[in-house]
Write an enzyme that holds these catalytic residues in place. Structure first.
Site, PDB file in Angstrom:
ATOM      1  N   ASN A  34       0.807  -1.108  -0.086  1.00  0.00           N
ATOM      2  CA  ASN A  34      -0.022   0.057   0.054  1.00  0.00           C
ATOM      3  C   ASN A  34       0.997   1.307  -0.071  1.00  0.00           C
ATOM      4  O   ASN A  34       0.357   2.275   0.046  1.00  0.00           O
ATOM      5  CB  ASN A  34      -0.891  -0.081   1.104  1.00  0.00           C
ATOM      6  CG  ASN A  34      -0.313   0.008   2.495  1.00  0.00           C
ATOM      7  OD1 ASN A  34       1.039   0.417   2.669  1.00  0.00           O
ATOM      8  ND2 ASN A  34      -0.736  -0.022   3.463  1.00  0.00           N
ATOM      9  N   ALA A  76       3.829  -7.431   4.765  1.00  0.00           N
ATOM     10  CA  ALA A  76       3.104  -6.222   5.256  1.00  0.00           C
ATOM     11  C   ALA A  76       2.716  -6.217   6.471  1.00  0.00           C
ATOM     12  O   ALA A  76       1.911  -7.060   6.873  1.00  0.00           O
ATOM     13  CB  ALA A  76       1.903  -6.003   3.974  1.00  0.00           C
ATOM     14  N   SER A  79       5.212  -2.369  12.084  1.00  0.00           N
ATOM     15  CA  SER A  79       5.982  -3.204  12.849  1.00  0.00           C
ATOM     16  C   SER A  79       6.970  -2.501  13.883  1.00  0.00           C
ATOM     17  O   SER A  79       8.144  -2.869  13.973  1.00  0.00           O
ATOM     18  CB  SER A  79       7.225  -3.511  11.708  1.00  0.00           C
ATOM     19  OG  SER A  79       7.718  -2.523  11.171  1.00  0.00           O
ATOM     20  N   TYR A 143       2.606  -5.369  19.391  1.00  0.00           N
ATOM     21  CA  TYR A 143       3.146  -5.685  18.069  1.00  0.00           C
ATOM     22  C   TYR A 143       3.429  -7.066  18.106  1.00  0.00           C
ATOM     23  O   TYR A 143       3.087  -7.981  17.191  1.00  0.00           O
ATOM     24  CB  TYR A 143       4.305  -4.969  17.780  1.00  0.00           C
ATOM     25  CG  TYR A 143       5.191  -5.361  16.692  1.00  0.00           C
ATOM     26  CD1 TYR A 143       4.831  -5.335  15.466  1.00  0.00           C
ATOM     27  CD2 TYR A 143       6.451  -5.995  17.072  1.00  0.00           C
ATOM     28  CE1 TYR A 143       5.551  -6.173  14.438  1.00  0.00           C
ATOM     29  CE2 TYR A 143       7.022  -6.677  15.955  1.00  0.00           C
ATOM     30  CZ  TYR A 143       6.796  -6.507  14.808  1.00  0.00           C
ATOM     31  OH  TYR A 143       7.599  -7.279  13.807  1.00  0.00           O
ATOM     32  N   LYS A 147       1.680 -10.618  15.918  1.00  0.00           N
ATOM     33  CA  LYS A 147       2.202 -11.388  15.117  1.00  0.00           C
ATOM     34  C   LYS A 147       2.129 -13.063  15.574  1.00  0.00           C
ATOM     35  O   LYS A 147       1.805 -13.974  14.809  1.00  0.00           O
ATOM     36  CB  LYS A 147       4.079 -11.031  15.162  1.00  0.00           C
ATOM     37  CG  LYS A 147       4.369 -10.005  14.425  1.00  0.00           C
ATOM     38  CD  LYS A 147       4.361 -10.294  12.955  1.00  0.00           C
ATOM     39  CE  LYS A 147       4.663  -8.836  12.141  1.00  0.00           C
ATOM     40  NZ  LYS A 147       5.049  -8.990  10.597  1.00  0.00           N
ATOM     41  N   PHE A 171      15.101 -11.637  14.681  1.00  0.00           N
ATOM     42  CA  PHE A 171      15.588 -10.705  15.482  1.00  0.00           C
ATOM     43  C   PHE A 171      15.800  -9.264  14.824  1.00  0.00           C
ATOM     44  O   PHE A 171      14.936  -8.824  14.299  1.00  0.00           O
ATOM     45  CB  PHE A 171      16.967 -11.499  16.096  1.00  0.00           C
ATOM     46  CG  PHE A 171      16.523 -12.425  17.119  1.00  0.00           C
ATOM     47  CD1 PHE A 171      15.675 -13.516  16.614  1.00  0.00           C
ATOM     48  CD2 PHE A 171      16.418 -12.120  18.532  1.00  0.00           C
ATOM     49  CE1 PHE A 171      15.049 -14.578  17.475  1.00  0.00           C
ATOM     50  CE2 PHE A 171      16.085 -13.062  19.366  1.00  0.00           C
ATOM     51  CZ  PHE A 171      15.223 -14.339  18.850  1.00  0.00           C
ATOM     52  N   ASN A 172      16.961  -8.445  15.192  1.00  0.00           N
ATOM     53  CA  ASN A 172      16.838  -7.282  14.519  1.00  0.00           C
ATOM     54  C   ASN A 172      17.535  -7.018  13.031  1.00  0.00           C
ATOM     55  O   ASN A 172      18.524  -7.192  12.920  1.00  0.00           O
ATOM     56  CB  ASN A 172      17.537  -6.143  15.372  1.00  0.00           C
ATOM     57  CG  ASN A 172      16.798  -5.729  16.828  1.00  0.00           C
ATOM     58  OD1 ASN A 172      16.570  -6.987  17.416  1.00  0.00           O
ATOM     59  ND2 ASN A 172      16.401  -4.663  17.031  1.00  0.00           N
ATOM     60  N   ASP A 285      10.172  -2.362  25.370  1.00  0.00           N
ATOM     61  CA  ASP A 285      11.435  -2.807  25.168  1.00  0.00           C
ATOM     62  C   ASP A 285      11.952  -3.999  26.253  1.00  0.00           C
ATOM     63  O   ASP A 285      11.737  -4.010  27.346  1.00  0.00           O
ATOM     64  CB  ASP A 285      12.723  -1.917  25.415  1.00  0.00           C
ATOM     65  CG  ASP A 285      12.868  -1.065  24.016  1.00  0.00           C
ATOM     66  OD1 ASP A 285      12.416  -1.619  23.134  1.00  0.00           O
ATOM     67  OD2 ASP A 285      13.425   0.099  23.924  1.00  0.00           O
TER      68      ASP A 285
HETATM   69  N1  UFG Z   1      17.328   2.586  20.846  1.00  0.00           N
HETATM   70  C1  UFG Z   1      17.683   3.620  21.558  1.00  0.00           C
HETATM   71  N2  UFG Z   1      17.576   4.944  21.061  1.00  0.00           N
HETATM   72  C2  UFG Z   1      16.850   5.000  19.766  1.00  0.00           C
HETATM   73  C3  UFG Z   1      16.345   3.926  18.983  1.00  0.00           C
HETATM   74  C4  UFG Z   1      16.541   2.596  19.451  1.00  0.00           C
HETATM   75  O1  UFG Z   1      18.384   3.399  22.316  1.00  0.00           O
HETATM   76  O2  UFG Z   1      16.838   6.148  19.101  1.00  0.00           O
HETATM   77  C5  UFG Z   1      17.555   1.194  21.420  1.00  0.00           C
HETATM   78  C6  UFG Z   1      16.242   0.514  21.547  1.00  0.00           C
HETATM   79  O3  UFG Z   1      15.680   0.812  22.981  1.00  0.00           O
HETATM   80  C7  UFG Z   1      16.451  -1.028  21.588  1.00  0.00           C
HETATM   81  C8  UFG Z   1      17.759  -1.056  20.387  1.00  0.00           C
HETATM   82  O4  UFG Z   1      18.067   0.362  20.469  1.00  0.00           O
HETATM   83  O5  UFG Z   1      17.095  -1.344  22.871  1.00  0.00           O
HETATM   84  C9  UFG Z   1      17.038  -1.226  19.242  1.00  0.00           C
HETATM   85  O6  UFG Z   1      15.864  -0.723  18.622  1.00  0.00           O
HETATM   86  P1  UFG Z   1      15.186  -0.772  17.521  1.00  0.00           P
HETATM   87  O7  UFG Z   1      13.946   0.316  17.469  1.00  0.00           O
HETATM   88  O8  UFG Z   1      16.088  -0.492  16.187  1.00  0.00           O
HETATM   89  O9  UFG Z   1      14.818  -2.010  17.204  1.00  0.00           O
HETATM   90  P2  UFG Z   1      13.783  -2.932  18.201  1.00  0.00           P
HETATM   91  O10 UFG Z   1      14.519  -3.939  19.080  1.00  0.00           O
HETATM   92  O11 UFG Z   1      12.960  -2.144  19.123  1.00  0.00           O
HETATM   93  O12 UFG Z   1      12.849  -3.783  17.254  1.00  0.00           O
HETATM   94  C10 UFG Z   1      13.310  -4.719  16.109  1.00  0.00           C
HETATM   95  C11 UFG Z   1      12.121  -4.458  14.967  1.00  0.00           C
HETATM   96  C12 UFG Z   1      10.860  -5.170  15.777  1.00  0.00           C
HETATM   97  C13 UFG Z   1      11.094  -6.568  16.154  1.00  0.00           C
HETATM   98  C14 UFG Z   1      12.311  -6.303  17.034  1.00  0.00           C
HETATM   99  C15 UFG Z   1      12.518  -7.771  17.366  1.00  0.00           C
HETATM  100  O13 UFG Z   1      11.745  -3.059  14.803  1.00  0.00           O
HETATM  101  O14 UFG Z   1      10.032  -5.078  14.417  1.00  0.00           O
HETATM  102  O15 UFG Z   1      13.481  -5.642  16.345  1.00  0.00           O
HETATM  103  O16 UFG Z   1      13.916  -7.967  18.107  1.00  0.00           O
HETATM  104  F1  UFG Z   1      10.271  -6.958  16.766  1.00  0.00           F
END
Ligand code: UFG
Length: 335
Positions: A34, A76, A79, A143, A147, A171-172, A285
């Protein structure tokens, strides 16, 4: 033999890298997106492109009537963990309804293979690190819950209709395609690595660390960063496995890096220093997420081609520095 694959979310970050991998292997691809988060410039000319929403059942029916798909890759979705904590309904409703529409349309059309983009956020209270597929499911956010609800719908679609599915718990996802044409470009950007790169170039004043009082070696959250092309490779391998049965795999490198370690890596790669501010924890987190991907390694011979954080970040930096305005800049350049 070449297959025809429907890729929902194929204009997004992970989806577009999987589209590239499918095309590289000679498959035909139809992207369904989309463009709320995806970019038309991320869809290569060799792929067919349908701009539509999975909530639009008539559009879905038309796509399944027009092509004979061998399988569906379903990316899609909304996330962003933090956003889901502020608006759980958008996730619990939006992600599930669209997926249920897709599952029903696939079954109706007799397309009985689906590879699903699931998440490590399923594991909100892991008892063992690294996290394998036997870990208890306890989603860390709406979220992750959305899933998991889709994983359950796929379970019943297999039991009741014989739809074979692969649930891949990423994972990331990180990094960019070595071909230089694809990378990470979210709007607004919430992911750590692109944000830290922006803080390195001065596009943002600093990076805020969301909490430095976690029970980890330096107090910041630990994540397992996996290259998007390694995720894409896993999708192609499970496609073959689906001939036999449904599968679930955790996908990561098996190594965790703290937020501070990611910042240091960006400083090394870019040769610039990154201003840092310490902020509060971000709701939703989890302190430590590290995958055990032993099962997919053993079953399918998958192994990461880009396991090292510095090389993942170097690829992300190559794309980001070549395209400072992301795909928006690319679309403008093409016009
Ligand atoms: N973080 C910061 N500052 C920021 C952004 C992120 O400290 O400005 C930290 C977050 O707290 C986290 C880490 O960096 O500890 C990674 O954060 P992200 O937002 O990059 O990724 P997430 O771990 O929150 O989430 C990602 C995907 C999700 C998925 C997840 C699975 O975006 O879709 O990984 O582990 F579910």
């Amino acid at each position: 033999t070449p297959k025809t694959i429907l890729v929902t979310g194929g204009a997004g970050y992970v989806g577009s890298h999987c589209v590239a991998e499918l095309l590289d292997h000679g498959h035909r691809v139809v992207v369904f997106d989309n463009l709320r988060q995806g970019h038309v410039a991320a869809v290569p000319p060799e792929a067919a492109f349908v701009q539509a929403d999975l909530a639009d059942e008539a559009a879905l029916a038309r796509v399944f009537a027009e092509w004979r798909f061998d399988a569906v890759f379903h990316f899609a979705a909304l996330s962003v963990v933090g956003e889901s904590m502020r608006d759980p309904h958008a996730y619990l409703h939006g992600n599930t309804v669209t997926s249920l529409n897709l599952i029903r349309a696939a079954v109706k059309a007799g397309v009985m293979k689906l590879v699903f983009s699931s998440t490590a956020n399923l594991f909100g209270s892991p008892k063992r690190i690294p996290i394998d597929e036997d870990e208890a499911i306890d989603p860390g956010s709406p979220y992750g819950e959305s899933k998991f609800m889709i994983e359950r719908a796929l379970h019943w679609a297999d039991r009741c209709h014989g739809l074979r599915s692969a649930c891949l718990r990423y994972f990331n996802a990180a990094g960019a395609h070595p071909n230089g044409k694809l990378g990470e470009d979210h709007s607004p950007e919430t992911h750590l690595i692109p944000l830290v790169m922006d803080a390195a170039t001065g596009k943002r004043p600093h990076i805020e660390i969301f909490g430095d009082d976690y029970d980890t070696h330096d107090g910041t959250c630990i994540r397992d960063y996996i290259h998007v092309c390694d995720l894409a490779d896993a999708h192609l391998r499970v496609l073959d496995a689906l001939e036999e049965r449904s599968v679930r795999y955790n996908l990561g490198n098996g190594t965790g890096y703290s937020v501070r370690e990611v910042i240091s890596s960006v400083e090394r790669i870019t040769g610039r220093s990154v201003p840092v501010k310490i902020g509060p924890r971000r709701p939703g987190d989890l302190p430590v997420l590290i995958a055990s991907s032993e099962r997919i390694r053993r079953d399918l011979g998958w192994q990461p081609r880009f396991p090292d954080l510095d090389s993942i970040i170097a690829g992300a930096w190559a794309w980001r520095s070549a395209h400072p305005h992301g795909f928006r800049g690319l679309a403008a350049a093409a016009e």
